[in-house]
Every structure is written in C-alpha cells, then in structure tokens.
Design an enzyme around this catalytic site. Structure first.
Site, PDB file in Angstrom:
ATOM      1  N   GLY A 150     -21.123 104.073  20.420  1.00  0.00           N
ATOM      2  CA  GLY A 150     -20.515 103.139  19.461  1.00  0.00           C
ATOM      3  C   GLY A 150     -20.813 103.544  18.039  1.00  0.00           C
TER       4      GLY A 150
ATOM      5  CB  VAL B 111     -20.241 103.185  27.249  1.00  0.00           C
ATOM      6  CG1 VAL B 111     -20.405 103.894  25.910  1.00  0.00           C
ATOM      7  CG2 VAL B 111     -19.822 101.733  27.060  1.00  0.00           C
TER       8      VAL B 111
ATOM      9  CB  SER C 174     -26.966  89.980  20.939  1.00  0.00           C
ATOM     10  OG  SER C 174     -26.599  88.832  20.193  1.00  0.00           O
TER      11      SER C 174
ATOM     12  CE1 TYR D 188     -21.826  90.928  22.350  1.00  0.00           C
ATOM     13  CE2 TYR D 188     -23.194  89.060  21.725  1.00  0.00           C
ATOM     14  CZ  TYR D 188     -22.786  90.363  21.526  1.00  0.00           C
ATOM     15  OH  TYR D 188     -23.350  91.107  20.513  1.00  0.00           O
TER      16      TYR D 188
ATOM     17  CB  ALA E 283     -24.210  86.983  31.227  1.00  0.00           C
TER      18      ALA E 283
ATOM     19  CE  LYS F  22     -24.694  93.027  23.191  1.00  0.00           C
ATOM     20  NZ  LYS F  22     -24.864  94.461  22.941  1.00  0.00           N
TER      21      LYS F  22
HETATM   22  P1  NAI Z   1     -18.218  97.079  16.118  1.00  0.00           P
HETATM   23  O1  NAI Z   1     -17.147  96.393  16.876  1.00  0.00           O
HETATM   24  O2  NAI Z   1     -18.116  97.193  14.643  1.00  0.00           O
HETATM   25  O3  NAI Z   1     -18.459  98.550  16.719  1.00  0.00           O
HETATM   26  C1  NAI Z   1     -18.514  98.748  18.084  1.00  0.00           C
HETATM   27  C2  NAI Z   1     -18.617 100.214  18.393  1.00  0.00           C
HETATM   28  O4  NAI Z   1     -18.694 100.345  19.822  1.00  0.00           O
HETATM   29  C3  NAI Z   1     -17.437 101.050  17.947  1.00  0.00           C
HETATM   30  O5  NAI Z   1     -17.908 102.324  17.567  1.00  0.00           O
HETATM   31  C4  NAI Z   1     -16.605 101.196  19.234  1.00  0.00           C
HETATM   32  O6  NAI Z   1     -15.844 102.391  19.280  1.00  0.00           O
HETATM   33  C5  NAI Z   1     -17.694 101.242  20.261  1.00  0.00           C
HETATM   34  N1  NAI Z   1     -17.238 100.839  21.584  1.00  0.00           N
HETATM   35  C6  NAI Z   1     -16.766  99.637  21.977  1.00  0.00           C
HETATM   36  N2  NAI Z   1     -16.444  99.667  23.267  1.00  0.00           N
HETATM   37  C7  NAI Z   1     -16.713 100.911  23.707  1.00  0.00           C
HETATM   38  C8  NAI Z   1     -16.587 101.571  24.936  1.00  0.00           C
HETATM   39  N3  NAI Z   1     -16.116 100.936  26.026  1.00  0.00           N
HETATM   40  N4  NAI Z   1     -16.961 102.869  25.034  1.00  0.00           N
HETATM   41  C9  NAI Z   1     -17.420 103.525  23.953  1.00  0.00           C
HETATM   42  N5  NAI Z   1     -17.575 102.954  22.746  1.00  0.00           N
HETATM   43  C10 NAI Z   1     -17.215 101.672  22.630  1.00  0.00           C
HETATM   44  O7  NAI Z   1     -19.553  96.310  16.552  1.00  0.00           O
HETATM   45  P2  NAI Z   1     -20.987  96.152  15.827  1.00  0.00           P
HETATM   46  O8  NAI Z   1     -21.033  94.825  15.182  1.00  0.00           O
HETATM   47  O9  NAI Z   1     -21.323  97.358  15.057  1.00  0.00           O
HETATM   48  O10 NAI Z   1     -21.910  96.045  17.126  1.00  0.00           O
HETATM   49  C11 NAI Z   1     -22.699  97.114  17.619  1.00  0.00           C
HETATM   50  C12 NAI Z   1     -23.627  96.547  18.685  1.00  0.00           C
HETATM   51  O11 NAI Z   1     -24.461  95.556  18.111  1.00  0.00           O
HETATM   52  C13 NAI Z   1     -22.895  95.893  19.855  1.00  0.00           C
HETATM   53  O12 NAI Z   1     -23.569  96.171  21.057  1.00  0.00           O
HETATM   54  C14 NAI Z   1     -23.010  94.425  19.512  1.00  0.00           C
HETATM   55  O13 NAI Z   1     -22.924  93.616  20.662  1.00  0.00           O
HETATM   56  C15 NAI Z   1     -24.390  94.379  18.884  1.00  0.00           C
HETATM   57  N6  NAI Z   1     -24.623  93.228  18.031  1.00  0.00           N
HETATM   58  C16 NAI Z   1     -23.853  93.003  16.924  1.00  0.00           C
HETATM   59  C17 NAI Z   1     -24.106  91.895  16.142  1.00  0.00           C
HETATM   60  C18 NAI Z   1     -23.310  91.600  14.918  1.00  0.00           C
HETATM   61  O14 NAI Z   1     -23.526  90.526  14.320  1.00  0.00           O
HETATM   62  N7  NAI Z   1     -22.413  92.466  14.457  1.00  0.00           N
HETATM   63  C19 NAI Z   1     -25.183  90.948  16.464  1.00  0.00           C
HETATM   64  C20 NAI Z   1     -25.931  91.304  17.642  1.00  0.00           C
HETATM   65  C21 NAI Z   1     -25.658  92.400  18.382  1.00  0.00           C
END
Ligand code: NAI
Length: 243
Positions: free
Chosen positions: A10, A60, A138, A151, A153, A155
């Site tokens: 990601g 992934v 998270s 989500y 579950a 995390k």
């Molecule tokens: P985002 O949506 O901006 O970026 C997500 C990234 O994951 C992107 O690079 C996308 O290409 C990649 N991705 C999504 N599904 C994929 C797949 N099936 N295979 C390969 N790559 C995939 O999200 P963000 O906010 O940067 O989140 C990153 C992580 O942090 C996630 O796991 C999210 O659950 C976690 N998180 C985010 C929070 C927030 O407030 N933004 C809070 C807590 C956790």
C-alpha cells in the site's frame, strides 16, 4: 540502514507513501507494493535517487501473486530485512445492510493480505535470523466502530495475528509488532463528513488529526535497533484519542 531492504504494501499513497519517504531518508532500500500502478510509479519516481527502489503491482489478497513478489524482492535485494503490512481498505455499512461481498473483501485485503505477506517472508527472515514485521492495524480494531464491523474485525484480527507470529518467530530474532493509528488525513478518511470530523477532533487531546509522517516515525522506530527487544506489541498512535 544502507543495504537493508524493507517491503511496504500500500505504498502508492497515504500512510504507506509517508512510510516510504521516511524509510528512504533513513537509508533503507525499498520494495514498494500497491494495487494502483500509475500512483505506485509516481510514488517511486518521487523517491528516486535517494535509495534503491523496486515496485510490484499486486493485490495483497492474492496469495500466489504475493509469494511471487516476495521471492522476486528477496532475489532483487539479496534479502528482506523488514515488512510493513500497510495496504488496507474500508467498505462501511451497518451490520443489517452489510453485504457478504463487502465483509469478505475487507477481511481478504486487511487480514488475509497481512497473513499472505507474513507467511511469505517468515521462512526467509527465519533463515536470516533477523527481521522486522510491522502491521498497520487501527484503533477501530481495539474499540470497534458502528458501521465498520468488517473493518474492526479485520484490524482486531491483525493484532491477534501479530501476537501469534511474534511468539512463533521470536526465537529467530524476528520481531512482529502492530501500530494502531487513530484518524490520519489520507484518501481513506477524505470522504468523512464535516460533523464526524469535528466530533473526532474534539476527542483528540493533541487537537489535530494525524499525518502520514506521524505513523511513519513509529514504523521507523520499530524497524530500528532501538526496538530490538520489543515484540508482539500494539503501539497506539492517535493523538491520545483512546487511553
Ligand atoms: P489509502 O486508501 O490512502 O491507501 C491505501 C493503500 O493501500 C494504497 O496504496 C492502495 O493501493 C493500497 N491497497 C489497497 N488495497 C490493496 C490491495 N488489495 N492490494 C494491494 N494494495 C492495496 O489508505 P491510508 O489511509 O493510507 O491507510 C493505510 C493503512 O492504514 C490501512 O491499512 C488503513 O486501514 C490503516 N489506517 C488508516 C487510518 C486513517 O485514518 N487513514 C487509521 C487507522 C488505520
């Protein structure tokens, strides 16, 4: 950190890209993985010149593809020192209206995706007798959230996976930890309503939303020699929202 390679899933945007930027500053070589090819290429281009960078487009949730990516990255870099399982998605809805597809997709990407990469790197990190795995969970995985049963579950599952694998790999000096971020400003949270954002801000003692670099700093610490005796833990990084 020269000569040490870290694989980040990601990594094309948001928290994953911020982690890549920070780790490039620290001198790690980087294997960047994401689903969206154009943004992944742009992310790699923005980091070019600092350290060695290779990219792989990969879902992934697809175990066979993940195995191939890990083998290729291991070959390209001559080892993988660190893995940051960051890729994640949301598909929110109240339980009464949540489709099986939305349940399954979120579990498949967030939890099974983390399992897929962890399983793929485990044998090579065990052989190396060193390695660091950092899983992005998270605060929702700790507290739950109405409208996010899938989500939450996924995390919470990541935290339990983290502890179990930490127990399995500790004897080979491979550490496995999780980070539980609170609200971080990224594409994932951009769609939330103004009222929701205002309510959340009131609940944050440090009075601001997180930035990707706030999480990246914790990742950098967990990969560093200073965290050598730390495993199976979940570091909550949320401006103090949950205590
Ligand atoms: P985002 O949506 O901006 O970026 C997500 C990234 O994951 C992107 O690079 C996308 O290409 C990649 N991705 C999504 N599904 C994929 C797949 N099936 N295979 C390969 N790559 C995939 O999200 P963000 O906010 O940067 O989140 C990153 C992580 O942090 C996630 O796991 C999210 O659950 C976690 N998180 C985010 C929070 C927030 O407030 N933004 C809070 C807590 C956790």
């Amino acid at each position: 950190m020269a000569g040490k390679a870290v694989l980040i899933t990601g990594a094309s945007r948001g928290i994953g890209l911020a982690v890549a930027e920070r780790l490039a500053q620290d001198g790690y070589d980087l294997a960047l993985v994401a689903r969206d090819e154009a943004r992944l290429r742009a992310a790699a281009a923005s980091l070019a010149g600092k350290v060695r960078i290779e990219t792989w487009v990969c879902d992934v949730a697809d175990a066979a593809t993940v195995d191939g990516v890990v083998a290729a990255a291991n070959e390209a870099f001559g080892g993988i020192y660190g893995l940051v399982n960051n890729a994640g998605v949301t598909a929110d809805g109240l339980i009464l209206r949540m489709s099986v597809e939305n349940w399954r997709r979120v579990i498949d990407v967030n939890l099974t995706g983390t399992f897929n990469f962890t399983r793929a790197v485990a044998p090579l990190m065990m052989r190396q007798r060193q390695g660091r795995i950092v899983n992005i969970s998270s605060v929702i995985g700790l507290a739950g959230n109405a409208g996010q049963a899938n989500y939450a579950a996924s995390k919470a599952g990541v935290i339990a996976l983290t502890k179990s694998v930490a127990k399995e790999l500790g004897g080979r000096q491979v550490t496995v930890n999780a980070i539980a971020p609170g609200f971080v400003t990224t594409d994932m949270t951009a769609g939330l309503g103004d009222q929701t954002k205002a309510d959340m801000l009131r609940a944050i003692p440090l009075k601001r939303f997180g930035e990707g670099r706030d999480i990246a700093g914790v990742v950098a610490f967990l990969l560093s020699p200073d965290a050598a005796w730390l495993t199976g833990q979940t570091v909550v990084c949320d401006g103090g929202m949950t205590m």
